[in-house]
Write a protein that holds these residues in place. Structure first.
Motif, mmCIF file in Angstrom:
data_model
loop_
_atom_site.group_PDB
_atom_site.id
_atom_site.type_symbol
_atom_site.label_atom_id
_atom_site.label_comp_id
_atom_site.label_asym_id
_atom_site.label_seq_id
_atom_site.Cartn_x
_atom_site.Cartn_y
_atom_site.Cartn_z
ATOM 1 N N GLY A 23 0.819 -1.216 0.000
ATOM 2 C CA GLY A 23 0.000 0.000 0.000
ATOM 3 C C GLY A 23 0.846 1.256 0.000
ATOM 4 O O GLY A 23 0.574 2.211 -0.736
ATOM 5 N N ALA A 24 1.895 1.278 0.816
ATOM 6 C CA ALA A 24 2.791 2.432 0.860
ATOM 7 C C ALA A 24 3.508 2.617 -0.472
ATOM 8 O O ALA A 24 3.652 3.747 -0.966
ATOM 9 N N ALA A 26 2.402 1.732 -3.409
ATOM 10 C CA ALA A 26 1.415 2.219 -4.374
ATOM 11 C C ALA A 26 1.177 3.713 -4.185
ATOM 12 O O ALA A 26 1.092 4.471 -5.153
ATOM 13 N N ALA A 27 1.079 4.156 -2.936
ATOM 14 C CA ALA A 27 0.869 5.583 -2.661
ATOM 15 C C ALA A 27 2.050 6.407 -3.159
ATOM 16 O O ALA A 27 1.869 7.467 -3.771
ATOM 17 N N VAL A 28 3.257 5.943 -2.930
ATOM 18 C CA VAL A 28 4.449 6.645 -3.407
ATOM 19 C C VAL A 28 4.453 6.699 -4.934
ATOM 20 O O VAL A 28 4.751 7.733 -5.535
ATOM 21 N N ILE A 30 1.888 6.678 -6.944
ATOM 22 C CA ILE A 30 0.865 7.629 -7.386
ATOM 23 C C ILE A 30 1.372 9.061 -7.245
ATOM 24 O O ILE A 30 1.222 9.880 -8.158
ATOM 25 N N VAL A 31 1.960 9.381 -6.109
ATOM 26 C CA VAL A 31 2.487 10.733 -5.888
ATOM 27 C C VAL A 31 3.568 11.068 -6.914
ATOM 28 O O VAL A 31 3.566 12.153 -7.507
#
Length: 137
Positions: A23-24, A26-28, A30-31
Motif C-alpha cells: 500500500g505504501a 502504491a501511494a508513493v 501515485i504521488v
C-alpha cells in the motif's frame, strides 16, 4: 505435522506487513506519477500555468499602463461583467490585456464573445462562461 499457534500468528503478522508495504509503495508511485505529469505538462495534469515569457513573480502580471505590468489583484478592465459586442466596445484598447491574461489573441477574444453567448469578460479581465442550464430564450 501440524503448525503451532505461534507459526500461524507469525504468518498473519507477515501478511499484514506485506499489505502495508504494498500500500505504501502504491501511494508513493501515485504521488511520483502526479508530480511527473505536472512537470511534463501532460494533458489533464494540474500544473500551474503562466503566460509565455513569464517567470517567477511575473506570473500574475499583465501588460498595462506605462510600466508594462499590473498585478492581477489591481487590474480592472470593466465595471461589470459583459459579453458580446457590448464587452468589445466597453473594453476598447483594454481588450489587449484581456487577450494576454487569457493566453489568446485579440481576434480570438472578439470571435469568442461574438460567437458564444455564454462567454463574457469579468471585471478583472478573465473569460467567464455562464450556463443557462438548457433554458430557451
Amino acid at each position: 505435522m501440524g503448525r503451532s499457534a505461534v507459526d500461524g500468528n507469525t504468518q498473519r503478522s507477515r501478511g499484514w506487513w506485506v499489505i502495508a508495504i504494498a500500500g505504501a509503495a502504491a501511494a508513493v508511485a501515485i504521488v511520483i506519477g502526479i508530480w511527473a505529469a505536472q512537470q511534463s505538462g501532460a494533458p489533464g495534469a494540474a500544473a500551474p500555468t503562466s503566460s509565455a515569457g513569464t517567470t517567477g513573480s511575473d506570473v500574475n502580471k499583465t501588460p498595462a499602463g506605462n510600466d508594462g505590468t499590473l498585478a492581477s489583484s489591481g487590474l480592472t478592465v470593466l465595471d461589470k461583467p459583459l459579453g458580446g459586442q457590448e464587452a468589445i466596445d466597453a473594453l476598447g484598447e483594454k481588450i489587449e490585456i484581456v487577450a494576454e491574461r487569457n493566453g489568446k489573441t485579440v481576434d480570438e477574444i472578439k470571435e469568442l464573445l461574438l460567437r458564444d453567448k455564454t462567454a463574457s469578460i469579468s471585471t478583472g479581465g478573465f473569460i467567464l462562461y455562464t450556463d443557462d442550464f438548457g433554458k430557451k430564450g
